[in-house]
Design an enzyme around this catalytic site. Structure first.
Site, PDB file in Angstrom:
ATOM      1  N   HIS A 139      -7.516  -1.408  -2.513  1.00  0.00           N
ATOM      2  CA  HIS A 139      -6.566  -0.814  -3.037  1.00  0.00           C
ATOM      3  C   HIS A 139      -6.543  -0.582  -4.623  1.00  0.00           C
ATOM      4  O   HIS A 139      -6.508   0.472  -5.168  1.00  0.00           O
ATOM      5  CB  HIS A 139      -5.363  -1.615  -2.832  1.00  0.00           C
ATOM      6  CG  HIS A 139      -3.681  -0.938  -3.056  1.00  0.00           C
ATOM      7  ND1 HIS A 139      -2.787  -1.269  -3.316  1.00  0.00           N
ATOM      8  CD2 HIS A 139      -3.867   0.302  -3.372  1.00  0.00           C
ATOM      9  CE1 HIS A 139      -1.877  -0.416  -3.324  1.00  0.00           C
ATOM     10  NE2 HIS A 139      -2.518   0.627  -3.669  1.00  0.00           N
ATOM     11  N   GLU A 144      -9.567   1.656  -5.202  1.00  0.00           N
ATOM     12  CA  GLU A 144      -9.097   3.126  -5.057  1.00  0.00           C
ATOM     13  C   GLU A 144      -8.527   3.773  -6.285  1.00  0.00           C
ATOM     14  O   GLU A 144      -8.767   4.819  -6.723  1.00  0.00           O
ATOM     15  CB  GLU A 144      -8.117   2.895  -3.940  1.00  0.00           C
ATOM     16  CG  GLU A 144      -7.366   4.324  -3.716  1.00  0.00           C
ATOM     17  CD  GLU A 144      -5.974   4.431  -3.287  1.00  0.00           C
ATOM     18  OE1 GLU A 144      -5.117   4.966  -4.105  1.00  0.00           O
ATOM     19  OE2 GLU A 144      -5.419   3.431  -2.350  1.00  0.00           O
ATOM     20  N   HIS A 145      -7.535   2.792  -6.774  1.00  0.00           N
ATOM     21  CA  HIS A 145      -6.902   3.162  -8.236  1.00  0.00           C
ATOM     22  C   HIS A 145      -7.831   3.636  -9.199  1.00  0.00           C
ATOM     23  O   HIS A 145      -7.986   4.641  -9.930  1.00  0.00           O
ATOM     24  CB  HIS A 145      -5.750   2.312  -8.676  1.00  0.00           C
ATOM     25  CG  HIS A 145      -4.683   2.352  -7.716  1.00  0.00           C
ATOM     26  ND1 HIS A 145      -3.344   2.771  -8.422  1.00  0.00           N
ATOM     27  CD2 HIS A 145      -4.068   2.485  -6.506  1.00  0.00           C
ATOM     28  CE1 HIS A 145      -2.135   2.815  -7.516  1.00  0.00           C
ATOM     29  NE2 HIS A 145      -2.824   2.448  -6.378  1.00  0.00           N
ATOM     30  N   GLU A 205       3.312  -2.037  -7.557  1.00  0.00           N
ATOM     31  CA  GLU A 205       3.362  -1.494  -6.404  1.00  0.00           C
ATOM     32  C   GLU A 205       3.755  -2.302  -5.048  1.00  0.00           C
ATOM     33  O   GLU A 205       4.617  -1.881  -4.173  1.00  0.00           O
ATOM     34  CB  GLU A 205       2.372  -0.538  -6.099  1.00  0.00           C
ATOM     35  CG  GLU A 205       2.441   0.623  -4.911  1.00  0.00           C
ATOM     36  CD  GLU A 205       1.012   1.104  -4.421  1.00  0.00           C
ATOM     37  OE1 GLU A 205       0.977   1.760  -3.276  1.00  0.00           O
ATOM     38  OE2 GLU A 205       0.161   1.199  -5.239  1.00  0.00           O
TER      39      GLU A 205
END
Length: 1023
Positions: free
Chosen positions: A99, A102-103, A200
């Site tokens: 994750h 991905e950012h 998040e």
């Protein structure tokens, strides 16, 4: 974006298919059929060419010669072209490495080394979609656009991002996690955890249903990658190092571990050439060690428990438990078996005729099925989950017994033939219905299966699966019962997972975070502390520096079409009711809408309108009880829905239309049946079943409560706006926190007789042909039949027609359009004496992040300044607020936008800050007033606004803007020209005139955890 594994990814019935939109001499579909197996194209080899007539496409499967990368092209006559690349990412810990990666890959690459090219491209392109998703076992990067040049630009940026990212340490700190001083410029301020993904995931786990779904997967599949949190468990994220991130990229982001997908009418050769030249030619084959092994089956069922936060808005405060039983099924690469099990899941629990609905929902043991319930084909082995949320702990054994008993009952009795037909009809409708983002739906639909080396083309052959399913039933009437016996009765790999609230849940989380923080701090040397301070300043300096984005490709404003395509509509009337006919290539479907104003409804009944809308189509009508009605709706239509509608005027902020909109669709052959269902609802709705109403009320209240942690920014914006315009005030009543709390009160009532009695009163005002207008979209060939059926329908409901006086006397009539005729008017309510006022509201909720909004009253749609405010909102978001709220502040998102109701709204999403974000909003206004932007910034904002304005519209929705809002093509074109004409001077002017302090009335709202400073501030209303 973290995408939790749920049926959204692979469940067939969630995919809306899209028919052929345009006819061409030599279509993309026909051209693709000319490829031959073994053909070489730019170092790719064609492996398979398959016509898929169900979906009007040709599938071309290829592989890359040097790396073995897999490629699927879906050629289709659709100009909304899509690209996606998917990597199998199988983490073995919960640090959130896929994750955070991905950012971070989207923060700059070799060819495009500027920071954050992804967010910058949002404003340099006319994309119809740009995003990235981290699922449990893959990471996917899709984009779509209708512009060929734009496609090439975005493809270059995406390829470079995923294969050649910079992966700078500063970007890892910003996007992942870091230790930093609360105030980075003050070394005496305390050290805290910061980071976009860190915050998040704290927000994700504020949502009890997301928390439950995550634990369910981790515990049902404990052997390999599914036992960890791919998105990142907040307290595990600080264990991830920058070196580990780079290593994960090196081992997972390689063409040999990639699956490329393209869709649309652009030439395949062009895509392959660009992908080969810009990426593939730089790699050699590797053997990716990323496969997920099958889960070892259990020899006996297991049980587990998880705690969650209490829900302050739960329909019943003493019933906050969740209990599900989850069964591990077969391998998702067996497409037909999965098709069967997906249908079986729907038969078992969808709608009031299903056995689990009857056994679990109707006895009112819980408020609704758990949102984890259903078929899930997003992991290598599928699963089926059944259970309840909103139940009492004492009912645990009862629920387990009911589930076991219901499985036995299904094995004994099976399903009615009509239930199966209704479900197959639903599939037929969804194959006919045309969506505007079909490429994206397709990419998501095939992702999980393809990720585990299944055949994605086989998955697209829906008719083949339906025929085979029918054949299996014909040959063996007990086919489905035997599946239930095998997968549910005899299956020892089943998990029973319970969840209950813990009053100290958030407190314990905060304590655990503090403990983790202290562990990190205790081992710091004085050098480390100095380093942290300096790196904090370094990051702040980088975040505060205006970036040179000239390395990125961009479209020009001159690339935007100057004139909109015209949508012809034919005005008419049926039995005195205005009707708009819009001939479209609807692929054998008919779409019906009716708008009915509620001007005559007494004020005390208004708050009940959303409840009325949600239950009216679910309580039975005419000769049909609610079960028979549900079956009939499924068999003959794509669904009937009624929803509240508040439409602001285009010229005056104190004028609005209030009403309900009726919507339905059907296959052409079922048109009379669809209108018969509506006629029954008008003429003889059933309001006699209090028990049925209670079930619907509980489900509705639970759904509203669950939605707050996901859509908190929308609730904050709705609340902030409420005191600024009459439209916004009513919107808060219908869809804001007021409605959530109102539904909670109704759900708590022991006797619903008084509510039941109100429904027929409301119906008389809402289902009145006197206040109605209709719109129909269908093919030109079918339109004469449609007109005749509408005429018959209006005749059938004429008995409900009655002229009733509006409750508020000030009604203004607006013509629907220049050619609509005198009868076709919209009756708007005028509240000329409405006084906007300043209001600050704080909703204290059991969250660990905030949702912040500020709204300002500005101008309506046709005002000369409206276009400038649209551009300003987009520019302020991209060039100022993104940096302040996300990069520096650590919120997941935030920005500003101009709304159709004349409200300029600022917002933040999953935000660790509250009042500091309000200061960032003010900072954005000052930045704009000072003119700290360039012509390039303005042009980029225009591109971004036009990508939304020019988003594709499905044939089913053409002409709707005119029908609902009275916005004609001429008005749209005028708005378009005003957008093109916006200048720097306009932007500075509107920022000062409307958004400057004291210029206009504004409202503020925050949803978030307990906040001592706000509680002590008398200017805030704390709820």
């Amino acid at each position: 974006m973290f995408r939790q594994s749920k049926t959204i990814i692979t469940k067939l019935t969630n995919l809306s298919f899209q028919g052929s939109w345009r006819s061409r001499g030599s279509s993309a579909v026909e051209k693709a059929l000319k490829y031959t197996v073994g053909q070489k194209i730019h170092n790719f080899t064609v492996k398979e060419v398959t016509a898929v007539p169900d979906l009007f496409l040709t599938a071309v499967k290829l592989s890359h010669d040097a790396t073995g990368a897999q490629y699927l092209h879906a050629a289709r006559d659709d100009s909304n072209n899509l690209f996606s690349v998917l990597f199998r990412t199988t983490p073995m810990d919960s640090t959130g490495v896929p994750h955070i990666l991905e950012h971070t890959v989207l923060c700059g690459s070799q060819r495009f080394p500027c920071r954050d090219p992804f967010f910058k491209m949002l404003n340099r392109s006319l994309s119809t979609f740009m995003n990235a998703f981290t699922a449990s076992d893959y990471t996917m990067y899709p984009f779509s656009t209708q512009n060929a040049k734009d496609f090439q630009n975005l493809l270059s940026v995406y390829l470079d991002a995923v294969f050649f990212p910079c992966l700078r340490e500063l970007d890892f700190w910003q996007e992942g996690w870091r230790l930093e001083h609360e105030n980075p410029t003050d070394p005496s301020s305390p050290l805290v955890f910061k980071g976009v993904v860190f915050n998040e995931m704290k927000g994700v786990f504020s949502d009890n249903e997301r928390l439950y779904a995550q634990h369910l997967q981790n515990k049902l599949l404990p052997d390999h990658t599914y036992s960890v949190v791919s998105g990142g468990e907040p307290l595990a994220i600080p264990e991830l190092t920058w070196e580990q991130l780079k290593h994960f990229h090196a081992t997972h982001y390689h063409p040999s571990n990639a699956r490329f997908f393209t869709y649309g009418d652009l030439p395949l050769e062009q895509h392959l050439q660009q992908i080969e030249e810009e990426a593939m030619s730089k790699f050699e084959r590797t053997e990716p060690n990323t496969a997920v092994p099958p889960q070892t089956p259990w020899d006996k069922p297991r049980m587990d428990h998880v705690s969650c936060r209490p829900d302050a808005l739960a329909p019943d405060p003493v019933k906050q438990n969740t209990l599900c039983m989850s069964f591990l099924l077969g391998d998702i690469t067996d497409t037909f078996e999965m098709f069967t099990l997906s249908l079986l899941s729907s038969l078992m629990m969808s709608g009031p005729n299903s056995p689990f609905y009857k056994a679990l929902i109707e006895p009112k043991i819980g408020s609704d099925f758990s949102s984890s319930a259903g078929f899930d084909g997003s992991t290598r082995q599928a699963s089926f989950t059944i259970g309840l949320q909103g139940m009492a702990e004492d009912d645990t054994e009862t629920v387990k017994h009911i589930i076991a008993q219901t499985i036995d009952d299904i094995i004994a009795s099976g399903f009615e033939e009509e239930q199966i037909e209704a479900l197959l009809h639903k599939i037929e409708i969804q194959m006919k219905h045309q969506s505007t983002s079909f490429g994206l739906a397709l990419a998501s639909y095939i992702a999980s299966l393809w990720n585990h080396d299944g055949d994605p083309v086989q998955l697209l052959k829906i008719s083949e699966s339906v025929s085979r399913f029918r054949q299996c039933l014909k040959e063996n009437p007990r086919y489905l019962q035997e599946k239930v016996q095998h997968y549910f009765k005899n299956n020892t790999h089943q998990l029973t997972l319970s969840m209950s609230p813990d009053e100290r849940f958030l407190e314990k989380q905060a304590e655990a975070e503090e403990q983790k923080l202290q562990q990190k701090i205790q081992i710091l040397s004085s050098e480390d502390r100095k380093d942290i301070y300096e790196k904090g300043l370094q990051l702040l300096a980088v975040q505060s520096t205006t970036q040179d984005a000239s390395c990125l490709p961009a479209l020009k404003v001159s690339d935007i079409e100057p004139i909109i395509p015209y949508t012809p509509v034919q005005p008419g009337a049926a039995g005195g009711v205005p009707v708009q006919y819009c001939e479209q290539p609807t692929n054998g479907m008919v779409y019906f809408r009716a708008m009915s104003n509620i001007n005559s409804l007494p004020e005390d009944l208004k708050i009940y309108v959303p409840l009325f809308c949600s239950v009216i189509t679910k309580m039975g009508s005419g000769m049909l009880d609610y079960r028979q009605q549900a079956q009939r709706i499924e068999l003959k239509t794509g669904g009937l829905s009624v929803s509240p509608q508040i439409i602001p005027d285009t010229e005056d902020l104190d004028l609005y239309e209030q009403g309900i909109i009726l919507s339905s669709s059907c296959l052409e052959r079922n048109l009379p049946d669809m209108f018969q269902l509506w006629s029954d609802l008008f003429n003889s709705p059933r309001f006699d079943d209090e028990e049925r109403l209670r079930v619907l009320v509980m489900m509705s209240a639970q759904e509203l409560s669950n939605g707050i942690s996901y859509s908190g920014h929308m609730y904050a914006m709705t609340r902030a706006a409420r005191s600024l315009t009459p439209t916004a005030d009513l919107q808060e009543s219908f869809s804001g926190m007021d409605q959530v709390k109102f539904m909670k009160r109704i759900a708590e009532m022991t006797d619903l007789t008084s509510i039941l009695r109100k429904l027929p009163r409301i119906k008389r005002h809402l289902f009145n042909p006197e206040n109605m207008r209709c719109a129909l979209n269908a093919t030109p060939q079918k339109m004469p039949d449609v007109a005749a059926e509408v005429e018959r329908f209006i005749g059938n409901i004429a008995g409900n027609r009655k002229e009733r006086k509006p409750v508020r006397p000030s009604v203004v009539e607006r013509a629907l359009g220049p050619e609509a005729g005198a009868a076709a008017t919209r009756k708007l309510i005028s509240e000329a004496h409405f006084k906007p006022c300043q209001m600050k509201t704080y909703f204290q909720l059991p969250f660990n992040v905030n949702f912040v909004s500020e709204c300002v009253r500005t101008v309506p749609f046709t005002h000369a300044d409206y276009a400038s405010l649209c551009i300003l909102g987009r520019m302020m978001t991209a060039k100022f607020l993104h940096g302040e709220i996300r990069e520096k502040g650590g919120a997941y998102g935030g920005g500003a936008r101009m709304g159709g109701g004349g409200l300029f709204s600022f917002y933040s999403y999953r935000d660790p800050n509250s009042t500091q974000t309000l200061s960032a909003f003010r900072g954005g206004v000052e930045w704009a007033r000072a003119g700290k932007f360039t012509q390039q910034d303005i042009d980029e904002a225009k591109l971004s606004v036009f990508s939304a304005v020019d988003a594709p519209v499905a044939p089913s929705d053409k002409g709707l803007g005119r029908f609902l809002n009275g916005i004609t093509d001429e008005m749209k074109q005028a708005h378009r020209e005003r957008l093109f004409a916006v200048t720097e001077r306009n932007l500075i002017d509107v920022a000062g005139r409307y958004l400057g302090i004291g210029q206009q009335t504004c409202g503020v709202a925050i949803l978030g955890p307990e906040n001592e400073s706000i509680r002590k501030d008398p200017s805030w209303v704390v709820k």
